[in-house]
Design a protein around this motif. Structure first.
Motif: not given
Length: 89
Positions: A55-81
């Protein structure tokens, strides 16, 4: 001395056979049809990495990566890590 050499040779042969098969061999055993379809869709090039099941892996845009970062901060994943994985004793 020869016993050590024979044991080393047998060890090399036993471990190298596990990595000898890079592509699934064609046989009469039942294989999932999704594997066969995915494998036939891939055009392989020498020296390129093929993801699992081809399966081909599509590259992510900067906006998608930033949105994932914001979501990880909101749901506590970054704090846990930061408190477990990246904590310095």
């Amino acid at each position: 001395m020869k016993v050590i050499q024979i044991a080393a040779l047998l060890g090399i042969l036993a471990t190298s056979s596990a990595f000898a098969q890079s592509n699934p061999a064609s046989s009469n055993t039942a294989t999932p049809s999704s594997t066969l379809v995915a494998a036939s869709d891939v055009t392989s090039q020498a020296g390129t990495w093929v993801p699992p099941y081809g399966q081909a892996v599509a590259p992510k845009t900067r906006a998608q990566v930033y949105a994932e970062l914001v979501e990880a901060e909101k749901d506590g994943q970054l704090a846990y890590l930061n408190s477990t994985v990246y904590a310095h004793p």
